[in-house]
Design a protein around this motif. Structure first.
Motif: not given
Length: 139
Positions: A91, A29, A126-134, A27
């Motif tokens: 997820w 990161s 990674e899930r937290r960051k993805t949620l925040q970004q998306v 990924r």
């Protein structure tokens, strides 16, 4: 004895950082999990303490994801919540299966529990960051 303990901790750190990097290399990161593993290894002098530290990291990250998910649910229309909840469950199933595979690859080894916890921490960050970004959610 101190010298041997220092070498053991250094060896443990190298193993965890290598493991952490391999968990999320695809990924692109490795920073969050490498930081977590490094922090746990530096703070702990025994395997049991490293495991305890990683368990705390996982619990903290899972709590942070729940907070983000709750903020998102509150902000989204009722019609979107069912789909969002289904995605969250999917997820979680993916995370559990992926980390179980990592754990199994270390089966019988002394780092299998550390690998499982490192995986859970990495994927949860990674899930937290993805949620925040998306969903463009502020930190």
């Amino acid at each position: 004895m101190k010298r041997r303990n220092t070498l053991t901790v250094t060896t443990r750190a190298a193993a965890l950082l290598t493991l952490s990097s391999s968990l999320v290399a695809s990924r692109g990161s490795t920073q969050p999990v490498a930081r977590q593993a490094r922090r746990c290894v530096q703070a702990a002098q025994t395997d049991d303490r490293i495991v305890a530290c990683l368990k705390t990291e996982v619990a903290d990250e899972e709590s942070a994801v729940r907070v983000v998910e709750q903020r998102l649910r509150t902000a989204m229309p009722d019609t979107a919540r069912g789909t969002f909840d289904a995605a969250a469950r999917a997820w979680a199933a993916y995370r559990d299966a992926e980390c179980q595979a990592v754990y199994s690859s270390y089966s019988g080894g002394r780092y299998n529990l550390m690998s499982l916890l490192s995986c859970r921490a990495a994927l949860t960050v990674e899930r937290r960051k993805t949620l925040q970004q998306v969903y463009r959610l502020g930190q």
